[in-house]
Design an enzyme around this catalytic site. Structure first.
Site, PDB file in Angstrom:
ATOM      1  N   ASP A 151       0.662  -1.279   0.360  1.00 25.47           N
ATOM      2  CA  ASP A 151       0.023  -0.100  -0.031  1.00 25.47           C
ATOM      3  C   ASP A 151       1.046   1.472   0.031  1.00 25.47           C
ATOM      4  O   ASP A 151       2.053   1.209   0.077  1.00 25.47           O
ATOM      5  CB  ASP A 151      -1.083  -0.150   1.256  1.00 25.47           C
ATOM      6  N   TRP A 194      -3.642   3.505  -5.968  1.00 23.38           N
ATOM      7  CA  TRP A 194      -5.001   4.186  -6.080  1.00 23.38           C
ATOM      8  C   TRP A 194      -4.640   4.938  -7.293  1.00 23.38           C
ATOM      9  O   TRP A 194      -5.511   6.236  -7.787  1.00 23.38           O
ATOM     10  CB  TRP A 194      -4.969   5.078  -4.907  1.00 23.38           C
ATOM     11  N   GLY A 195      -3.850   4.468  -8.249  1.00 23.27           N
ATOM     12  CA  GLY A 195      -3.805   5.274  -9.623  1.00 23.27           C
ATOM     13  C   GLY A 195      -2.933   6.651  -9.544  1.00 23.27           C
ATOM     14  O   GLY A 195      -3.020   7.533 -10.559  1.00 23.27           O
ATOM     15  N   ASP A 215     -10.596   3.566  -3.305  1.00 20.83           N
ATOM     16  CA  ASP A 215     -11.408   2.115  -2.848  1.00 20.83           C
ATOM     17  C   ASP A 215     -12.776   2.206  -3.588  1.00 20.83           C
ATOM     18  O   ASP A 215     -13.596   3.231  -3.467  1.00 20.83           O
ATOM     19  CB  ASP A 215     -11.471   2.368  -1.195  1.00 20.83           C
TER      20      ASP A 215
HETATM   21  C1  GAL Z   1      -6.340   1.190   1.473  1.00 22.12           C
HETATM   22  C2  GAL Z   1      -6.731   0.429   0.486  1.00 22.12           C
HETATM   23  C3  GAL Z   1      -7.629  -0.418   0.613  1.00 22.12           C
HETATM   24  C4  GAL Z   1      -7.128  -1.287   2.052  1.00 22.12           C
HETATM   25  C5  GAL Z   1      -7.005  -0.186   3.014  1.00 22.12           C
HETATM   26  C6  GAL Z   1      -6.357  -1.119   4.444  1.00 22.12           C
HETATM   27  O1  GAL Z   1      -5.281   2.170   1.083  1.00 22.12           O
HETATM   28  O2  GAL Z   1      -6.919   0.821  -0.835  1.00 22.12           O
HETATM   29  O3  GAL Z   1      -7.797  -1.705  -0.538  1.00 22.12           O
HETATM   30  O4  GAL Z   1      -5.982  -2.134   1.854  1.00 22.12           O
HETATM   31  O5  GAL Z   1      -6.020   0.572   2.420  1.00 22.12           O
HETATM   32  O6  GAL Z   1      -6.224  -0.023   5.474  1.00 22.12           O
END
Ligand code: GAL
Length: 433
Positions: A151, A194-195, A215
């Site tokens: 992430d 996230w692109g 998301d």
């Molecule tokens: C976001 C991600 C989600 C999930 C979340 C967990 O950044 O886009 O899919 O992984 O974090 O905290």
């Protein structure tokens, strides 16, 4: 399963010894990963029992049999603090033994996935892997994981990181390469970015897949917004690397049956990873049947064509219009067994949807095509030059597989179909008009 995994590991191990980190990452994940991700249904309320129960459901409901063979943890599996020697520790109550968890998942026939972050912390505030990349990669390997989602939260200050975003992610690619060299284990690596920073331009150099948008939420508005984003960057996807449209919300939120079918179709046909994000304890048979459409899964998992379907006409809007509510409606692409068409009705009422066959670049002029409907699972006759799908439901989808079925009838007028008509010319130079 174990035998297969050992074989793959051995092959990739031999491969990796003589190649660069990029090639190692490209050596795995030819086809989109299918499986489960725990985040959308459970967020931080996860534990070993719940994950294993989910795996049991996947087996019981026949999801494993149709290809959903990953069970992936997301955020919140760790303790908030590392050990004195810097090791990341799994939550002692909720995940008392990661080895036990992965052993059990493997025994059930699944690969196991874990999650970390390229910054100081994960998005939920657990330890990120920045400056611990190799240590964490070794830990994930020793716990028996096969897949890593990575992430983009808690990004270090510029005067510490001194890297572009590709460098930040490549730190873990390098770490995974070291692990592969030391242990022979290769991870499927999935970027969650996230692109940002046009990840579709560079993601393929280091990963199996890369998130292209925010998301997902279980509402039609979120789906059309993601489909709109995907419509402009379909060329980025191929075998070994692909746009990730986020998890499948089939059975979640307020998505109707028709909307869920559109969701599954679009994700499968753009060759995105298919990771179920629904609580399987409560999913309906109707929604399960969507996830188990094997004719559509076969296109997602096509071993010959790794490319995404692409729009050939936007429909409601002029071509190439960015519209998060009414994205492109008419799509096609090649497949092992013919040309696949996806028609999405973004309107809130039923609509007839018409196209000339040769609007798709994959169709041959002068040939007629047999038409198979991949949702009704019926053969729907022969299409000559054009096709109209009647009364496509509001927010619904039609998926057709067209196969060559001989020459079209002789003497059809005009002599050229579709766009070619404006340049339609006889051998002596006479223009058809
Ligand atoms: C976001 C991600 C989600 C999930 C979340 C967990 O950044 O886009 O899919 O992984 O974090 O905290």
């Amino acid at each position: 399963m174990t035998v297969l995994k050992t074989f793959i590991t051995a092959v990739v191990g031999i491969f990796s010894a003589a190649t660069s980190a990029n090639a190692i990452m490209n050596g795995v994940g030819k086809l989109p990963v299918m499986g489960y991700n725990a985040w959308n249904a459970f967020a931080c309320n996860v534990n070993e029992t719940l994950i294993l129960q989910t795996a049991q459901y996947m087996k019981e409901y026949g999801l494993l049999d149709v290809g959903y063979n990953h069970v992936n943890l997301d955020d919140c599996w760790a303790m908030k603090n590392r050990s004195a020697t810097g090791e990341v520790i799994s939550d002692t109550i909720r995940f008392p033994s990661m080895n036990n968890l992965t052993d059990q998942l493997h025994a059930l026939g699944f690969y196991a996935g874990i999650y970390s972050d390229s910054g100081w912390f994960t998005c939920a505030g657990y330890p990120g892997s920045f400056m611990h990349e190799e240590q964490d990669a070794m830990t994930f390997q020793s716990w028996g994981f096969d897949f890593l989602k990575y992430d983009n939260c808690a990004i270090p200050f510029d005067d510490i990181i001194r890297e572009g975003i590709t460098g930040k992610y490549h730190r873990m690619v390098d770490a995974l390469a070291v692990v592969a060299e030391k242990t022979g284990t290769t991870f499927v690596f999935s970027l969650c970015e996230w692109g940002w920073n046009q990840v579709w331009l560079w993601g393929a150099h280091m990963s199996h897949s890369w998130r292209i948008d925010d998301d997902i939420a279980p509402h039609w508005k979120s789906l059309t917004s993601i489909i709109n984003s995907a419509s402009f960057i379909t060329q980025a996807t191929n075998h070994y690397g692909r746009n990730d449209l986020d998890m499948l919300e089939i059975g979640n939120g307020d998505l109707s049956y028709d909307e869920a079918k559109s969701h599954f179709t679009a994700w499968a046909l753009v060759k995105a990873p298919l990771l179920i994000g629904t609580n399987l304890a409560t999913i309906s048979q109707e929604m399960l049947s969507i996830l188990k459409n094997q004719e559509i899964i076969a296109i997602n998992q096509d071993p010959v064509h790794g490319t995404s379907i692409s729009p050939f006409r936007w429909g409601i809007n002029p071509d190439w219009t960015y519209n998060a509510t009414h994205p492109a409606q008419y799509w096609s692409g090649p497949s092992e067994n013919g040309t696949v068409f996806m028609l999405i009705n973004t309107l809130s009422q039923p609509a007839d949807m018409f196209f000339n066959l040769t609007e798709s670049p994959w169709i041959r002029a002068g040939i007629q095509y047999s038409v198979r409907d991949l949702w009704t699972h019926t053969d729907n006759g022969t299409a000559v030059r054009s096709f109209t799908a009647m009364s496509v439901p509001a927010h619904g989808v039609v998926v057709l597989l067209l196969k060559e079925d001989g020459n079209e009838p002789a003497g059809l007028m005009p002599p050229c179909a579709g766009e070619a008509l404006s340049q339609c010319t006889a051998e002596d130079g006479t223009r058809y008009s």
